[in-house]
Design an enzyme around this catalytic site. Structure first.
Site, short mmCIF file in Angstrom:
data_model
loop_
_atom_site.label_atom_id
_atom_site.label_comp_id
_atom_site.label_asym_id
_atom_site.label_seq_id
_atom_site.Cartn_x
_atom_site.Cartn_y
_atom_site.Cartn_z
N TYR A 161 0.84 -1.19 0.00
CA TYR A 161 0.00 0.00 0.00
C TYR A 161 0.88 1.24 0.00
CZ TYR A 161 -3.65 3.33 1.40
OH TYR A 161 -4.53 4.38 1.46
N ASP A 254 9.02 2.98 0.40
CA ASP A 254 7.93 3.59 1.14
C ASP A 254 8.09 3.15 2.59
OD1 ASP A 254 5.61 4.26 2.42
OD2 ASP A 254 4.29 3.69 0.78
N LYS A 282 3.39 8.79 9.11
CA LYS A 282 3.00 8.19 10.39
C LYS A 282 3.86 8.69 11.56
CE LYS A 282 0.13 4.84 8.26
NZ LYS A 282 0.18 3.99 7.11
C1 LIG Z 1 -0.36 4.48 5.71
C2 LIG Z 1 0.51 4.27 4.53
C3 LIG Z 1 0.55 5.17 3.46
C4 LIG Z 1 -0.44 6.30 3.32
O1 LIG Z 1 -0.31 7.23 4.31
P1 LIG Z 1 -1.59 8.17 4.65
O2 LIG Z 1 -1.04 9.19 5.58
O3 LIG Z 1 -2.62 7.27 5.23
O4 LIG Z 1 -2.03 8.76 3.34
C5 LIG Z 1 1.49 4.99 2.48
N1 LIG Z 1 2.35 3.96 2.53
C6 LIG Z 1 2.34 3.07 3.54
C7 LIG Z 1 3.36 1.98 3.56
C8 LIG Z 1 1.40 3.18 4.56
O5 LIG Z 1 1.35 2.25 5.52
#
Ligand SMILES: *Cc1c(COP(=O)(O)O)cnc(C)c1O
Length: 440
Positions: A161, A254, A282
């Site tokens: 994701y 990411d 996060k």
């Molecule tokens: C949560 C998440 C995102 C997206 O971040 P948001 O602040 O929710 O838009 C992107 N990449 C990873 C790996 C994530 O866990």
């Protein structure tokens, strides 16, 4: 999607008779004004066959709902709260910042300081550009990679994701898989046509994708954590580094979940593999909205106004979020990571003891744990989707009854925080033992 993509494996929606509706009026009101009653899909708790829980407040490792039920919380707002809820230092920092003004739309010293903290921690990062969400940061990193390489195609892993930007939603794990929503509606053929999806830990798939397409970037969660936690197989990240370098494609890590969690400098530090660009979020905002993308100056100076790749945000680098992020990062010293490792190990080992003679697998990385309801080890998204989701759902409901709040999806990690302790872990393990006795 072009080339190697397949149709997304989707999880069946569960319909559980007789589920407890604790607050039918509020659920009804919520569903009237919010799609599904929530502002982000997985909160609806559909996969575990129950209504959403409405939270009133939280402190440390505990979260309390509107009816006053208190749970040990393993969601931690899905990753940001590595210090736990309402950490006094973070709350104080936010209050102080708010008293000085909530947003200026102008440069501040604090943003410079936070950027310096990030650069000093993350091996491959010299400069960052802040955003308000991980979605924006990943989207902007992809734009930058396309500008630098003058290529279009993005390779991503099934079940990874990277936020909900159009081109990154293909087989996006997490909430997308949880709800069994195909990633197509609303996404143009052109957008999905520039995304190629390969299996996590599949070297041949990566090689083929790089050969067949003009790849701008390969984007990866260096420890997959949105299909449940699936660490890279030994040498896989090194392989990604080599393969993209040879091909002229950029490697984007990411680290929105792994950054400042699996090690001070994220997975790139833990595994010793430097990407070209990094996405963080996060923990960076300490529970307030903040994220960023970053990398070496040579790449980041292409970002406007230093360079020609446009990127902007009204609330980017927001002073409250920057204050919360700094208060959080300051506390994450060496001792904090030792402690986080101990707590993760205790939880992992305890769950491991419960898997014997049961169709269960425990996976983990520092600060992250998943209990897969599978008789076989899980190494990619397809195997995660094959888990016994019905048993997982029952398990989560029984855990809620016993005061333990787990991510209501097989495809999400349990987030360990520094506010957890031996007692809360042991309470969780006792509840897990009782619950598993009734499920498997
Ligand atoms: C949560 C998440 C995102 C997206 O971040 P948001 O602040 O929710 O838009 C992107 N990449 C990873 C790996 C994530 O866990």
């Amino acid at each position: 999607m072009a080339g190697l993509s397949r149709s997304a494996p989707t999880a069946p929606k569960l319909r559980v008779p007789g589920r407890v509706v604790r607050d039918p009026d509020l659920v009804k009101r919520a569903r009237k004004v919010l799609p599904g009653g929530v502002n982000s899909p997985v909160r609806a708790m559909d996969q575990i066959g129950r209504e959403p829980i409405f939270i009133e407040r939280a402190a440390g490792c505990e979260i309390t709902d509107r009816e006053g039920h208190t749970y040990v919380d393993w969601v931690g707002s899905w990753g940001p709260l590595i210090l736990g809820h309402a950490d006094p230092g973070v709350v104080e920092a936010v209050k102080t910042a708010a008293g000085r003004g909530t947003s200026f739309g102008a440069a501040t010293e604090a943003e410079v300081e936070l950027a310096e903290m990030v650069a000093s921690r993350m091996p491959s990062v010299e400069m960052i550009r802040m955003t308000s969400s991980g979605t924006e940061a990943a989207m902007s990193a992809v734009r930058l990679a396309r500008a630098i390489t003058r290529r279009d195609v993005i390779v991503k892993f099934a079940g990874a994701y990277h936020g909900h930007a159009d081109g990154l939603l293909a087989e996006a794990g997490s909430g997308v898989a949880t709800l069994g929503v195909p990633s197509g509606p609303g996404i143009t053929a052109a957008q999905s046509g520039d995304t190629v999806v390969v299996d996590w830990n599949d070297r041949d798939g990566v090689t083929a994708a790089l050969e067949r397409h003009d790849v701008a970037a390969l984007i990866a969660e260096p420890v997959a954590a949105n299909m449940g936690v699936i660490p890279p197989e030994p040498g896989f990240l090194e392989f990604l580094r080599e393969a993209t370098r040879e091909n002229g494609a950029m490697l984007i890590f990411d680290e929105v979940i792994t950054g400042f969690r699996v090690a001070p400098g994220g997975a790139q530090q833990l595994y010793g593999v430097d990407p070209d660009l990094t996405v963080i979020g996060k923990i960076l905002g300490g529970g307030l909205p903040a994220a960023a993308f970053g990398g070496p100056a040579v790449h980041m100076e292409r970002v406007a106004p230093a360079g020609d790749v446009y990127q902007a945000g009204t609330l980017s680098g927001n002073p409250l979020a920057v204050a919360a992020g700094m208060a959080t990062l300051r506390r994450l010293d060496r001792a904090a990571y030792v402690r986080l490792g101990e707590l993760t190990d205790r939880l992992r080992a305890g769950l491991g003891g419960l898997t014997e003679d049961r169709a269960l697998q425990v996976t983990s990385a520092p600060g992250l744990v998943t209990l897969f309801f599978s008789p076989r080890p899980v190494s990619d998204f397809r195997e995660a989707v094959d888990c016994d989701l019905e048993a997982h759902a029952r398990f989560c409901r029984l855990m809620l009854d016993r005061g333990v709040y787990l991510p209501p999806s097989q495809f999400e990690a349990w987030f360990v925080s520094l506010a957890h302790d031996e007692a809360s872990i042991d309470r969780t393990l006792r509840a897990a033992g009782e619950s598993l006795d009734r499920v498997l």
